[in-house]
Design a protein around this motif. Sequence first.
Motif, PDB file in Angstrom:
ATOM      1  N   ASN A 108      36.592   8.709  -1.046  1.00 35.79           N
ATOM      2  CA  ASN A 108      36.635   8.103  -2.312  1.00 35.79           C
ATOM      3  C   ASN A 108      36.464   6.560  -2.331  1.00 35.79           C
ATOM      4  O   ASN A 108      35.748   5.834  -3.134  1.00 35.79           O
ATOM      5  N   ASN A 109      37.512   5.817  -1.765  1.00 41.23           N
ATOM      6  CA  ASN A 109      37.734   4.545  -1.715  1.00 41.23           C
ATOM      7  C   ASN A 109      36.331   3.900  -1.029  1.00 41.23           C
ATOM      8  O   ASN A 109      35.960   2.712  -1.445  1.00 41.23           O
ATOM      9  N   ALA A 110      35.922   4.467   0.068  1.00 46.49           N
ATOM     10  CA  ALA A 110      34.692   3.753   0.511  1.00 46.49           C
ATOM     11  C   ALA A 110      33.596   3.889  -0.418  1.00 46.49           C
ATOM     12  O   ALA A 110      32.936   2.686  -0.247  1.00 46.49           O
ATOM     13  N   CYS A 111      33.454   4.889  -0.964  1.00 43.64           N
ATOM     14  CA  CYS A 111      32.136   4.925  -1.822  1.00 43.64           C
ATOM     15  C   CYS A 111      32.368   4.375  -3.287  1.00 43.64           C
ATOM     16  O   CYS A 111      31.538   3.399  -3.578  1.00 43.64           O
ATOM     17  N   LEU A 112      33.628   4.049  -3.643  1.00 40.01           N
ATOM     18  CA  LEU A 112      33.738   3.239  -4.886  1.00 40.01           C
ATOM     19  C   LEU A 112      33.532   1.902  -4.299  1.00 40.01           C
ATOM     20  O   LEU A 112      32.947   0.974  -5.248  1.00 40.01           O
ATOM     21  N   GLY A 113      34.221   1.430  -3.104  1.00 40.10           N
ATOM     22  CA  GLY A 113      33.930  -0.018  -2.855  1.00 40.10           C
ATOM     23  C   GLY A 113      32.328  -0.435  -2.586  1.00 40.10           C
ATOM     24  O   GLY A 113      32.028  -1.604  -3.034  1.00 40.10           O
ATOM     25  N   ARG A 114      31.494   0.581  -2.130  1.00 40.47           N
ATOM     26  CA  ARG A 114      30.137   0.250  -1.961  1.00 40.47           C
ATOM     27  C   ARG A 114      29.670   0.207  -3.427  1.00 40.47           C
ATOM     28  O   ARG A 114      28.805  -0.593  -3.620  1.00 40.47           O
ATOM     29  N   ARG A 115      29.887   1.082  -4.183  1.00 38.65           N
ATOM     30  CA  ARG A 115      29.403   1.179  -5.747  1.00 38.65           C
ATOM     31  C   ARG A 115      29.727  -0.185  -6.413  1.00 38.65           C
ATOM     32  O   ARG A 115      28.669  -0.447  -7.152  1.00 38.65           O
ATOM     33  N   LEU A 116      30.749  -0.746  -6.220  1.00 36.46           N
ATOM     34  CA  LEU A 116      31.295  -2.016  -6.966  1.00 36.46           C
ATOM     35  C   LEU A 116      30.867  -3.371  -6.221  1.00 36.46           C
ATOM     36  O   LEU A 116      31.173  -4.309  -6.605  1.00 36.46           O
ATOM     37  N   GLY A 117      30.407  -3.036  -5.161  1.00 36.68           N
ATOM     38  CA  GLY A 117      30.040  -4.231  -4.119  1.00 36.68           C
ATOM     39  C   GLY A 117      31.236  -5.078  -3.586  1.00 36.68           C
ATOM     40  O   GLY A 117      31.140  -6.240  -3.885  1.00 36.68           O
ATOM     41  N   LEU A 118      32.098  -4.239  -3.183  1.00 37.06           N
ATOM     42  CA  LEU A 118      33.470  -4.732  -2.649  1.00 37.06           C
ATOM     43  C   LEU A 118      33.448  -4.454  -1.124  1.00 37.06           C
ATOM     44  O   LEU A 118      33.134  -3.502  -0.701  1.00 37.06           O
ATOM     45  N   VAL A 119      33.552  -5.542  -0.247  1.00 41.22           N
ATOM     46  CA  VAL A 119      33.518  -5.543   1.170  1.00 41.22           C
ATOM     47  C   VAL A 119      35.144  -5.375   1.564  1.00 41.22           C
ATOM     48  O   VAL A 119      35.789  -6.200   1.248  1.00 41.22           O
TER      49      VAL A 119
ATOM     50  N   TYR B 246      41.600  -3.214   0.729  1.00 38.96           N
ATOM     51  CA  TYR B 246      41.507  -4.559   0.208  1.00 38.96           C
ATOM     52  C   TYR B 246      40.546  -5.301   0.906  1.00 38.96           C
ATOM     53  O   TYR B 246      40.247  -5.178   1.876  1.00 38.96           O
ATOM     54  N   GLY B 247      40.057  -6.141   0.065  1.00 33.84           N
ATOM     55  CA  GLY B 247      38.598  -6.792   0.454  1.00 33.84           C
ATOM     56  C   GLY B 247      38.284  -8.094  -0.479  1.00 33.84           C
ATOM     57  O   GLY B 247      39.358  -8.420  -1.268  1.00 33.84           O
ATOM     58  N   ALA B 248      36.968  -8.223  -0.295  1.00 36.83           N
ATOM     59  CA  ALA B 248      36.471  -9.444  -1.262  1.00 36.83           C
ATOM     60  C   ALA B 248      35.084  -8.766  -1.955  1.00 36.83           C
ATOM     61  O   ALA B 248      34.614  -8.117  -1.393  1.00 36.83           O
ATOM     62  N   PRO B 249      34.919  -9.624  -3.084  1.00 40.09           N
ATOM     63  CA  PRO B 249      33.787  -8.891  -3.799  1.00 40.09           C
ATOM     64  C   PRO B 249      32.620  -9.441  -3.075  1.00 40.09           C
ATOM     65  O   PRO B 249      32.583 -10.828  -2.538  1.00 40.09           O
ATOM     66  N   ASP B 250      31.242  -8.797  -3.130  1.00 41.47           N
ATOM     67  CA  ASP B 250      30.122  -9.430  -2.733  1.00 41.47           C
ATOM     68  C   ASP B 250      29.485 -10.122  -3.763  1.00 41.47           C
ATOM     69  O   ASP B 250      29.057  -9.569  -4.631  1.00 41.47           O
TER      70      ASP B 250
END
Length: 257
Positions: free
Chosen positions: A109-120, A136-140
């Motif tokens: 779920n976290n991996a999918c949400l990150g991809r959907r929101l453009g979070l690296v 934890y990461g940065a916005p694309d």
Amino acid sequence: MISRAALQAAIDAELRPEAFKDYTVNGLQVEGRERIARVMTGVTACQALLDAAVAWEADAVLVHHGYFWKNEPVAVTGMKRRRFATLLGHDINLLAYHLPLDAHPELGNNACLGRRLGLVAERCLDGELGQGLLWYGAPDTGLDGATLDSHALAARVESALGRRPLLIEGHQGPLERIAWCTGGAQDMLPLAAEAGAQAFISGEISERTTHLARELGITYLAAGHHATERDGVEALGEWLAARFDIEHRFVDIDNPA
């Protein structure tokens, strides 16, 4: 078609549920027929999802939120009896994966949400990637060509999830570091702030969350427990269908919470 044992073994090998201390039983929760040709996935094993599985003649239902939660009543009565009667009466297997499906580095779920929101994603704040739950990461910023602030991030969440998040704007200015954890992880907010995150995205909010966000200087977005956890189980179903001779159908039972 695949055997029930082989299906569960494949999921267990990929998600490694034995590595997690969870609040529920991961894996096969209700035993149905031995051979599986159709798998229906959904977020929660509610009655509406079970009825959809019966109508589609599914052999197995695969969910993120199943049964047998810690401290829940054990008596099989009322609503619980109706759910079990549906599964057992139609010989349908129920499989559920909770924290292992949140944490998986590709299907989770976290991996999918990150991809959907453009979070690296850069790392997890509470464990190794693949086991930790607080990402934890940065916005694309190249996703829409603009530097994100709290309101722009809220707009991105709304566009991606089809649901307006509740925004507590604790941080003013550009967002360069973002943490996220799907579901009900609002109490991870202090850990996210301590790590330097300027915004934190999860599903739910508590009364205390607003004060924590404001006083810690971190923006909080409550994007919906259900909305943030739709993608993982669907991705797992597609992963199974690509590897075995089975049909997969994801059913999204509307839930605004």
